[in-house]
Scaffold this active site. Structure first.
Site, PDB file in Angstrom:
ATOM      1  N   SER A 150     -25.212  23.624 -63.555  1.00 29.96           N
ATOM      2  CA  SER A 150     -24.490  24.373 -64.582  1.00 29.96           C
ATOM      3  C   SER A 150     -23.237  24.960 -63.927  1.00 29.96           C
ATOM      4  CB  SER A 150     -25.369  25.480 -65.176  1.00 29.96           C
ATOM      5  OG  SER A 150     -25.633  26.484 -64.248  1.00 29.96           O
TER       6      SER A 150
ATOM      7  N   HIS B 180     -31.201  23.348 -66.105  1.00 31.18           N
ATOM      8  CA  HIS B 180     -32.091  23.105 -64.961  1.00 31.18           C
ATOM      9  C   HIS B 180     -33.404  22.435 -65.344  1.00 31.18           C
ATOM     10  CE1 HIS B 180     -29.922  26.459 -62.499  1.00 31.18           C
ATOM     11  NE2 HIS B 180     -29.189  25.407 -62.695  1.00 31.18           N
TER      12      HIS B 180
ATOM     13  N   GLN C 140     -31.192  30.306 -68.977  1.00 32.04           N
ATOM     14  CA  GLN C 140     -31.386  29.436 -67.813  1.00 32.04           C
ATOM     15  C   GLN C 140     -32.402  29.974 -66.808  1.00 32.04           C
ATOM     16  OE1 GLN C 140     -27.879  27.345 -65.881  1.00 32.04           O
ATOM     17  NE2 GLN C 140     -28.419  28.727 -64.203  1.00 32.04           N
ATOM     18  N   GLU C 141     -32.374  31.300 -66.568  1.00 29.43           N
ATOM     19  CA  GLU C 141     -33.245  31.846 -65.526  1.00 29.43           C
ATOM     20  C   GLU C 141     -33.799  33.223 -65.898  1.00 29.43           C
ATOM     21  OE1 GLU C 141     -30.868  31.892 -61.878  1.00 29.43           O
ATOM     22  OE2 GLU C 141     -29.975  29.982 -62.476  1.00 29.43           O
TER      23      GLU C 141
ATOM     24  N   GLU D  22     -34.932  24.634 -59.752  1.00 30.48           N
ATOM     25  CA  GLU D  22     -35.033  25.707 -58.750  1.00 30.48           C
ATOM     26  C   GLU D  22     -36.477  26.144 -58.519  1.00 30.48           C
ATOM     27  OE1 GLU D  22     -32.343  28.801 -59.947  1.00 30.48           O
ATOM     28  OE2 GLU D  22     -30.569  27.583 -59.495  1.00 30.48           O
TER      29      GLU D  22
ATOM     30  N   ASP E  90     -30.330  35.044 -65.779  1.00 27.39           N
ATOM     31  CA  ASP E  90     -29.064  34.320 -65.793  1.00 27.39           C
ATOM     32  C   ASP E  90     -29.022  33.585 -67.128  1.00 27.39           C
ATOM     33  OD1 ASP E  90     -26.784  32.872 -65.533  1.00 27.39           O
ATOM     34  OD2 ASP E  90     -27.380  31.779 -63.719  1.00 27.39           O
TER      35      ASP E  90
ATOM     36  N   GLU F 272     -26.753  38.006 -65.699  1.00 30.13           N
ATOM     37  CA  GLU F 272     -25.680  37.134 -65.213  1.00 30.13           C
ATOM     38  C   GLU F 272     -25.148  36.251 -66.347  1.00 30.13           C
ATOM     39  OE1 GLU F 272     -26.889  34.972 -61.683  1.00 30.13           O
ATOM     40  OE2 GLU F 272     -25.639  33.267 -62.221  1.00 30.13           O
TER      41      GLU F 272
ATOM     42  N   ASP G 118     -20.813  34.833 -62.798  1.00 31.06           N
ATOM     43  CA  ASP G 118     -20.986  33.645 -61.946  1.00 31.06           C
ATOM     44  C   ASP G 118     -19.937  32.623 -62.375  1.00 31.06           C
ATOM     45  OD1 ASP G 118     -21.795  31.321 -60.647  1.00 31.06           O
ATOM     46  OD2 ASP G 118     -23.644  31.078 -61.795  1.00 31.06           O
TER      47      ASP G 118
ATOM     48  N   LYS H 153     -21.140  32.291 -54.332  1.00 27.60           N
ATOM     49  CA  LYS H 153     -21.618  30.960 -53.942  1.00 27.60           C
ATOM     50  C   LYS H 153     -20.513  30.313 -53.117  1.00 27.60           C
ATOM     51  CE  LYS H 153     -24.278  29.980 -58.194  1.00 27.60           C
ATOM     52  NZ  LYS H 153     -24.118  29.423 -59.578  1.00 27.60           N
TER      53      LYS H 153
ATOM     54  N   HIS I 208     -27.890  30.851 -54.040  1.00 29.43           N
ATOM     55  CA  HIS I 208     -28.104  29.409 -53.865  1.00 29.43           C
ATOM     56  C   HIS I 208     -27.489  28.646 -55.041  1.00 29.43           C
ATOM     57  CE1 HIS I 208     -32.092  29.386 -56.457  1.00 29.43           C
ATOM     58  NE2 HIS I 208     -31.121  30.047 -57.052  1.00 29.43           N
ATOM     59  N   ARG I 209     -27.632  27.325 -55.025  1.00 27.71           N
ATOM     60  CA  ARG I 209     -27.323  26.469 -56.175  1.00 27.71           C
ATOM     61  C   ARG I 209     -28.615  25.785 -56.636  1.00 27.71           C
ATOM     62  NH1 ARG I 209     -21.782  26.161 -57.308  1.00 27.71           N
ATOM     63  NH2 ARG I 209     -22.717  25.837 -59.369  1.00 27.71           N
ATOM     64  N   SER I 210     -28.554  25.163 -57.799  1.00 21.62           N
ATOM     65  CA  SER I 210     -29.765  24.471 -58.271  1.00 21.62           C
ATOM     66  C   SER I 210     -30.079  23.257 -57.393  1.00 21.62           C
ATOM     67  CB  SER I 210     -29.625  24.077 -59.733  1.00 21.62           C
ATOM     68  OG  SER I 210     -28.413  23.391 -59.963  1.00 21.62           O
TER      69      SER I 210
ATOM     70  N   LYS J 168     -29.985  35.699 -54.604  1.00 28.54           N
ATOM     71  CA  LYS J 168     -30.684  34.866 -55.586  1.00 28.54           C
ATOM     72  C   LYS J 168     -30.948  33.518 -54.937  1.00 28.54           C
ATOM     73  CE  LYS J 168     -28.798  32.921 -59.385  1.00 28.54           C
ATOM     74  NZ  LYS J 168     -28.428  32.556 -60.776  1.00 28.54           N
TER      75      LYS J 168
HETATM   76  P1  PGA Z   1     -26.173  25.957 -60.712  1.00 30.62           P
HETATM   77  O1  PGA Z   1     -27.015  27.135 -61.333  1.00 30.62           O
HETATM   78  O2  PGA Z   1     -26.340  25.953 -59.260  1.00 30.62           O
HETATM   79  O3  PGA Z   1     -26.765  24.753 -61.410  1.00 30.62           O
HETATM   80  O4  PGA Z   1     -24.743  26.211 -61.141  1.00 30.62           O
HETATM   81  C1  PGA Z   1     -27.172  28.365 -60.725  1.00 30.62           C
HETATM   82  C2  PGA Z   1     -26.539  29.451 -61.514  1.00 30.62           C
HETATM   83  O5  PGA Z   1     -26.008  29.216 -62.619  1.00 30.62           O
HETATM   84  O6  PGA Z   1     -26.534  30.583 -61.057  1.00 30.62           O
HETATM   85 ZN    ZN Z   2     -25.459  31.425 -62.905  1.00 33.20          ZN
END
Ligand code: PGA
Ligand code: ZN
Length: 399
Positions: free
Chosen positions: A40, A144, A152-153, A194, A230, A273, A300, A325, A353-355, A376
């Site tokens: 994402s 994800h 998403q999270e 993740e 998130d 987020e 983000d 990131k 981190h990233r996914s 995170k």
């Molecule tokens: P991504 O997701 O690494 O797929 O961008 C993580 C996030 O959105 O924080």
């Molecule tokens: Zn995010």
């Protein structure tokens, strides 16, 4: 001085090729790091090129400028050379994946030359001695996982944990408790990218389950655990219609702001987020005005670790925190500059981190070096536990 930079393709956690870099120095220093990869991704991120192309381009333009020239321990010099060699604003020539892998590998080689742990090299003698609280992804969907939650999270946040290790284990316990609760409700669930559970339930039911799991584990461990989100709202936003598209409804911007503000209130969320689209500084500002005294409103996709976008956000009061990131911007120097700018303006930073991840642990060291309140990096799964276990080791060494 750097004597060699070796680049290769290795696997990331989704099974895609990513860039790994080895940096070697004259005095025998060695550093190795690999680039993560988002799903994402924000519209304004630095450009990730296909791994093979990124490696070829970096070999041609960046490696010859580093070898025999730069000192691995001088991060600004290394990262400046990467930028100059690339010649674009967004690393579209050598790829942000080549850039970040080399940048992080150089930092590790620099630490190796000094004989210091990476967090010490990056943070210096006068860094604080706080440890970040890990935000653990326990339920998720969005980009994800297919057929799971819209949000998403859902992130477990053990804010009262007396130690990093207890925080890490608390998140794993919440993750396990969520599984129990899903079982009780006869809901089958695989895991998303993740490692979070990705059940085919609506967001309302996910809130129920996470809220209960957090309370149960909170009682068990005896310290405060809250949770956060998130939303990754840019992925839901329909630009033309100007609405956020959920599976069972749509919300316009004002409705989205009211919805998220209500969630903060109802669940005492500690962290939110990307609650709005990545172009909507104004909507972010309205939400921050409403709930910014109670929760971290974090950008983000909005900020993409970019100091120019962060400066705009600060100007508009768009948030009170930024996700960091390194691969969104391309170098550790850029990531540090974003954290510094945030700090100077009363914004918190959350290292992430990233996914798509590898076993690389650089972000654990970055989070400790920069004294940020949260990191995170998931709750379970090898590429996530690589960072979490590294945090436990760092704390063990440092205390
Ligand atoms: P991504 O997701 O690494 O797929 O961008 C993580 C996030 O959105 O924080
Ligand atoms: Zn995010």
């Amino acid at each position: 001085r750097i004597t060699d930079v070796r680049l290769r393709e290795v696997l990331d956690s989704r099974g895609n090729p990513t860039v790994e870099a080895d940096v070697l120095t004259e005095s025998g220093g060695f550093g190795r790091a690999a680039a993560p990869s988002g799903a994402s991704t924000g519209e304004y991120e630095a450009i990730e090129r296909p791994a093979g192309e990124a490696i070829a381009a970096a070999r041609e333009t960046a490696v010859p400028r580093l070898v025999g020239e730069a000192f691995a321990g001088n991060q600004r010099e290394v990262d400046g050379i990467l930028r100059a060699a690339d010649g674009t604003d967004d690393f579209s020539e050598i790829g942000a994946n080549s850039a970040v892998a080399i940048s992080m590998a150089a930092a590790k080689a620099g630490a190796d030359v000094l004989g210091a742990p990476l967090f010490q090299h990056l943070g210096g003698t006068f860094r604080g001695d706080n440890f970040p609280v890990p935000l653990g992804n326990v339920v998720g969907g969005g980009e994800h996982a297919a057929d799971a939650t819209d949000i998403q999270e859902f992130l477990s946040a053990p804010v009262g944990a007396p130690s990093v290790a207890e925080a890490v284990f608390a998140n794993a316990a919440v993750h396990a408790e969520v599984s129990e609760l899903l079982h009780e409700r006869d809901v089958a669930a695989g895991k998303g990218d993740e490692g979070a559970w990705a059940p085919s339930i609506d967001d309302a039911e996910a809130f129920d389950i996470v809220d209960e799991a957090v309370s149960t584990i909170e009682d068990e461990v005896g310290f405060e655990i809250r949770f956060g989100l998130d939303v990754a709202a840019a992925e839901m936003y329909d630009d033309d219609a100007g609405v956020y598209e959920y599976s069972n409804t749509t919300r316009d911007t004002d409705e989205q702001i009211a919805y998220v503000a209500d969630l903060v209130e109802e669940y005492d969320l500690v962290y939110v987020e990307d609650p709005l689209d990545e172009n909507d500084y104004e909507g972010f500002a309205k939400l921050t005005e409403k709930v910014g005294d109670r929760t971290l409103v974090c950008g983000d996709d909005l900020f993409v670790t970019n100091t120019e976008r962060l400066a705009e956000g600060i100007e508009q009061g768009a948030a009170n925190s930024i996700l960091i990131k390194p691969n969104q911007i391309g170098t550790l120097t850029d990531a540090f500059d974003a954290i510094e700018l945030a700090r100077a303006n009363g914004y918190e930073s959350i290292v992430s981190h990233r996914s798509g991840e590898t076993e690389d642990t650089t972000i654990a060291h970055l989070a400790v070096a920069t004294d940020v309140p949260f990191i995170k990096t998931g709750a379970v799964g090898g590429e996530r536990t690589a960072k979490l276990n590294e945090l436990i080791r760092i704390a063990d060494d440092a205390t």
